[in-house]
Design a protein around this motif. Sequence first.
Motif, mmCIF file in Angstrom:
data_model
loop_
_atom_site.group_PDB
_atom_site.id
_atom_site.type_symbol
_atom_site.label_atom_id
_atom_site.label_comp_id
_atom_site.label_asym_id
_atom_site.label_seq_id
_atom_site.Cartn_x
_atom_site.Cartn_y
_atom_site.Cartn_z
ATOM 1 N N ASN A 414 0.855 -1.182 0.000
ATOM 2 C CA ASN A 414 0.000 0.000 0.000
ATOM 3 C C ASN A 414 0.891 1.232 0.000
ATOM 4 O OD1 ASN A 414 -1.789 2.103 0.480
ATOM 5 N ND2 ASN A 414 -3.071 0.898 1.857
ATOM 6 N N SER A 415 0.869 1.963 -1.093
ATOM 7 C CA SER A 415 1.761 3.119 -1.213
ATOM 8 C C SER A 415 1.357 4.261 -0.289
ATOM 9 C CB SER A 415 1.768 3.617 -2.663
ATOM 10 O OG SER A 415 0.454 4.011 -3.050
ATOM 11 N N ASP A 416 0.125 4.238 0.230
ATOM 12 C CA ASP A 416 -0.335 5.317 1.104
ATOM 13 C C ASP A 416 0.135 5.149 2.546
ATOM 14 O OD1 ASP A 416 -1.686 6.476 -1.022
ATOM 15 O OD2 ASP A 416 -3.500 5.308 -0.650
ATOM 16 N N GLU A 417 0.646 3.968 2.885
ATOM 17 C CA GLU A 417 1.097 3.720 4.247
ATOM 18 C C GLU A 417 2.624 3.698 4.289
ATOM 19 O OE1 GLU A 417 -0.562 0.218 5.924
ATOM 20 O OE2 GLU A 417 -2.604 0.660 5.271
ATOM 21 N N PRO A 418 3.246 4.468 5.182
ATOM 22 C CA PRO A 418 4.716 4.453 5.277
ATOM 23 C C PRO A 418 5.265 3.066 5.567
ATOM 24 C CG PRO A 418 3.787 6.296 6.500
ATOM 25 C CD PRO A 418 2.633 5.440 6.092
ATOM 26 N N ALA A 419 4.500 2.263 6.317
ATOM 27 C CA ALA A 419 4.953 0.910 6.656
ATOM 28 C C ALA A 419 4.247 -0.139 5.796
ATOM 29 C CB ALA A 419 4.705 0.623 8.132
ATOM 30 N N GLY A 420 3.803 0.268 4.599
ATOM 31 C CA GLY A 420 3.055 -0.650 3.750
ATOM 32 C C GLY A 420 3.920 -1.613 2.982
ATOM 33 N N TYR A 421 4.835 -2.301 3.676
ATOM 34 C CA TYR A 421 5.713 -3.290 3.049
ATOM 35 C C TYR A 421 5.222 -4.694 3.393
ATOM 36 C CZ TYR A 421 9.095 0.462 2.169
ATOM 37 O OH TYR A 421 9.711 1.609 1.730
ATOM 38 N N LEU A 422 5.422 -5.617 2.464
ATOM 39 C CA LEU A 422 4.989 -6.990 2.685
ATOM 40 C C LEU A 422 5.683 -7.595 3.901
ATOM 41 C CD1 LEU A 422 3.286 -9.356 1.677
ATOM 42 C CD2 LEU A 422 5.216 -10.032 0.229
ATOM 43 N N VAL A 424 6.555 -6.185 6.568
ATOM 44 C CA VAL A 424 5.951 -5.663 7.789
ATOM 45 C C VAL A 424 4.572 -6.278 7.998
ATOM 46 C CG1 VAL A 424 5.088 -3.573 8.920
ATOM 47 C CG2 VAL A 424 7.240 -3.504 7.643
ATOM 48 N N GLN A 425 3.851 -6.490 6.889
ATOM 49 C CA GLN A 425 2.471 -6.967 6.972
ATOM 50 C C GLN A 425 2.370 -8.456 7.278
ATOM 51 O OE1 GLN A 425 0.060 -4.715 6.800
ATOM 52 N NE2 GLN A 425 1.557 -3.101 6.380
ATOM 53 N N LYS A 426 3.283 -9.266 6.734
ATOM 54 C CA LYS A 426 3.174 -10.713 6.872
ATOM 55 C C LYS A 426 4.531 -11.342 7.195
ATOM 56 C CE LYS A 426 -1.191 -11.026 5.581
ATOM 57 N NZ LYS A 426 -2.258 -11.567 6.436
ATOM 58 N N PRO A 427 4.555 -12.374 8.065
ATOM 59 C CA PRO A 427 5.782 -13.166 8.224
ATOM 60 C C PRO A 427 6.053 -13.952 6.939
ATOM 61 C CG PRO A 427 4.257 -13.502 10.066
ATOM 62 C CD PRO A 427 3.497 -12.800 8.999
ATOM 63 N N LEU A 428 7.315 -13.999 6.527
ATOM 64 C CA LEU A 428 7.700 -14.656 5.282
ATOM 65 C C LEU A 428 8.732 -15.740 5.540
ATOM 66 C CD1 LEU A 428 8.296 -11.447 3.090
ATOM 67 C CD2 LEU A 428 6.193 -12.779 3.238
ATOM 68 N N HIS A 429 8.639 -16.831 4.813
ATOM 69 C CA HIS A 429 9.737 -17.796 4.736
ATOM 70 C C HIS A 429 9.631 -18.506 3.392
ATOM 71 C CE1 HIS A 429 7.461 -21.583 6.243
ATOM 72 N NE2 HIS A 429 6.571 -20.635 6.116
ATOM 73 N N SER A 430 10.637 -19.294 3.033
ATOM 74 C CA SER A 430 10.692 -19.895 1.707
ATOM 75 C C SER A 430 11.082 -21.362 1.804
ATOM 76 C CB SER A 430 11.693 -19.145 0.817
ATOM 77 O OG SER A 430 13.030 -19.347 1.286
ATOM 78 N N THR A 431 10.936 -22.056 0.684
ATOM 79 C CA THR A 431 11.310 -23.470 0.620
ATOM 80 C C THR A 431 11.695 -23.823 -0.804
ATOM 81 O OG1 THR A 431 10.597 -25.730 1.123
ATOM 82 C CG2 THR A 431 8.955 -24.262 0.162
ATOM 83 N N PHE A 432 12.414 -24.946 -0.957
ATOM 84 C CA PHE A 432 12.801 -25.414 -2.287
ATOM 85 C C PHE A 432 11.613 -26.035 -3.012
ATOM 86 C CE2 PHE A 432 16.604 -25.654 0.376
ATOM 87 C CZ PHE A 432 17.494 -24.897 -0.379
ATOM 88 N N SER A 433 10.782 -26.739 -2.288
ATOM 89 C CA SER A 433 9.556 -27.337 -2.814
ATOM 90 C C SER A 433 8.706 -27.755 -1.627
ATOM 91 C CB SER A 433 9.849 -28.548 -3.712
ATOM 92 O OG SER A 433 10.190 -29.684 -2.937
ATOM 93 N N MET A 434 7.426 -28.005 -1.864
ATOM 94 C CA MET A 434 6.579 -28.452 -0.757
ATOM 95 C C MET A 434 6.997 -29.834 -0.275
ATOM 96 S SD MET A 434 4.556 -26.458 0.674
ATOM 97 C CE MET A 434 3.798 -27.763 1.638
ATOM 98 N N THR A 435 7.473 -30.670 -1.192
ATOM 99 C CA THR A 435 7.903 -32.007 -0.802
ATOM 100 C C THR A 435 9.142 -31.935 0.085
ATOM 101 O OG1 THR A 435 7.071 -32.761 -2.951
ATOM 102 C CG2 THR A 435 8.360 -34.326 -1.668
ATOM 103 N N VAL A 436 10.106 -31.097 -0.282
ATOM 104 C CA VAL A 436 11.289 -30.894 0.558
ATOM 105 C C VAL A 436 10.877 -30.302 1.906
ATOM 106 C CG1 VAL A 436 13.422 -29.565 0.808
ATOM 107 C CG2 VAL A 436 12.907 -30.689 -1.356
ATOM 108 N N TYR A 437 9.953 -29.348 1.876
ATOM 109 C CA TYR A 437 9.490 -28.718 3.113
ATOM 110 C C TYR A 437 8.894 -29.753 4.065
ATOM 111 C CZ TYR A 437 6.837 -25.525 6.133
ATOM 112 O OH TYR A 437 6.326 -24.841 7.204
ATOM 113 N N ALA A 438 8.072 -30.648 3.524
ATOM 114 C CA ALA A 438 7.465 -31.684 4.358
ATOM 115 C C ALA A 438 8.520 -32.609 4.942
ATOM 116 C CB ALA A 438 6.450 -32.483 3.542
ATOM 117 N N GLN A 439 9.544 -32.921 4.160
ATOM 118 C CA GLN A 439 10.615 -33.788 4.654
ATOM 119 C C GLN A 439 11.382 -33.122 5.792
ATOM 120 O OE1 GLN A 439 11.651 -37.036 3.721
ATOM 121 N NE2 GLN A 439 9.580 -37.031 2.871
#
Length: 724
Positions: A414-422, A424-439
């Motif tokens: 949201n460009s109207d909010e100074p803290a409108g960054y993803l 800030v809004q949501k916790p983020l993490h990543s994975t190589f694949s869902m299958t790897v994540y499950a393992q």
Amino acid sequence: APGSLDVAHSLNNLGKVALKRGDLEIAQDYHMGTLEIYERLAPGSLDVADVLNGLGNVAFNRGDLETARDYHLRALEIRERLAPGSLDVAHSLNNLGYIAFNRSDLETAQDYHTHGLQIQERLAPGSLEVARSLNDLGRTFLARQHPQAALTYFQQAVEILEQQRTQISAPEARALLLAQHTTEYANLTQCYLTLQQVELAFATLERIRARSFLELLAERRLDFQAQAPADMLAQQQKLDRQRANLYDQLAQLSVTAAEEANIQVLQRDLRDVEHQQQELAAAFRKASPRYASLQYPQPLNCRQAQAALDPGTLQLSYLVGDEQTFLFALSRRGLHAVTLPIGQKVLAERVQSFRETLDLFNLESRSGRAREQGQALYELLLAPVQTDIRKAKRLLLCLDGPLHSLPFAALVTNSDEPAGYLGVQKPLHSTFSMTVYAQIRSRQDTPTAQSPSPSTRPSEREGRQTRQMVTSTLQQVGRLLALGDPLYSLAPALAVSRSGSKKRRRATASAVNAFEVHNPELAALHRRGLSLDPLPHTRAEVEAIGQLFPQNAILHLGAEATKIVVKQKSAQADILHLACHGWLDAKMPFSSGLILSQPEMLGPSAPTDDNGLLQAWEVFGLKLQADLVVLSCCESGLGQAMAGEGLVGLTRAFTYAGARSVLASLWEIHDASTAAFMTYFYTAWKEGASKDVALQQAIVQMRAHPQWKHPFYWAPFLLNGDWS
């Protein structure tokens, strides 16, 4: 033998090499020289047809479809006359079909591919050539608006690829096969989406994601060396030494015309050693009785992937194609798929432009552009599933292509909010694949953070209990191993980031000369732009983190921050924190690594087997049980993008070694701000937040700091693996 057929053969081979390298003008020159000799000494021969085929390929890659068609028709005429019904004829037919497809003459393309496939199925059944022809036919039927007919061809092509994989013993080699055939899986995915079979499309995408890495993780549990004879173990040590020596020799060279021949020889020798290591790894597997009974994990389907997700998690999985990008949004509630109107080339340009606006030296001049581009990328990549994002408690990213280097945390919601960054809004993490994540989530060999099996569907209460158990364990056991403030022998005055930067002042000539004598490998990296500035804030960073785990924290600072310490003590650590310089080798990702205290700074007692460089290929040999590895250094989250497998680099290496989560960076990080960021992160985690929420809270606190509020200081950090 000037002007001979042997010369022509060599010229033709050189033309094919030039085409592979994209040197189209040079390729054409070689092929034209070949054609002149062939037409003089062997007119109308199959050799002439071969070079005409090469010239047709060059013309096609230059976008000259008419000329390409003429060359391939001439080649087909010769081949049908001299070798009717041969695989060479099928090859020409398929080339002409490909050209007809690109000329939008779909009916002609279908005829050519059909006739070519008939020959290949008779002479080379189940081959990769058959898979390519099936894929081309499927693509033609899909373009003619016959998706159900196309589906059969795509399915057959993928099944052949899967069968081919089973005939290759080494996971690394299986990865190369899929890397060259991602198009078949992408086309099958698109066909399923056209037929509105979204769950099958998702399952197809999962079939290509990090397959070899998944298999390597399964093999990691087996000790192949337990039954290996002494001579094999000695051979392994010898090859390891040879590989390290070749890396060192390469590092001492400069990328100049004068050194090019030496570079090519050393790279050839390195490939040979790597090949020998792969063969030895295959021999280790054969020597293991348990390997014969090993069952590799199968890629998850949609329902299984949903079961592997915690409540509140939204998984966003991307597949970047040449012309468009597919986005899958998966949660416990359901699955949505969107086709985004952007392909590989344009997306890479936009990601790179965004990263440049976030550069440390453009903070003031490009601040407005950074927000504009961040919002535009959010609208393109995430807004189509905005409803799902709003409902989610956290986002799990499975990235592809250029998106691996995109700082999602800095995207503007949201460009109207100074803290409108993803971030800030949501916790983020990543994975190589869902299958790897499950393992990774289902590993039971880690004493901390016992996560639920992916087959269960835990409640949020159970998730909190798991997190509380982890926190309690960390507070009581707290096996933290942290290294920082390494001793470097080349130290210019200006300390800015934790990697080499060409934007900094150079060391004095005397310092460089001394460095050349003691550590020629790093001296060579210095000539390419690496600058080993001291990192005084890493000492404060490590000490502050150590105070959070006072009972069992093991800190190694200065002269004690060595590679030997990591190798000897990391296996017992629940948390491994490395604050030092790092470097990325984009062409040889397993050469990338971390730079710890240099042996020449340690005095006469320095170990002879410690060169101060902990490289990715060495990390694969570690045996970790760490709940978290933090790579507090520059570009530690980057690597070489390999189609299907994702990034090959330090994050992959530490995950393979046993880490459940890896926190790494996407660019050159600032020394002082990173120390503050890490203190915020660990404090939040120690107080009971999950890792992804601790990362989010660290971002919020950095945003509140008057000096560190710009995304440059907090956006590069990305958590890979388990969020809890």
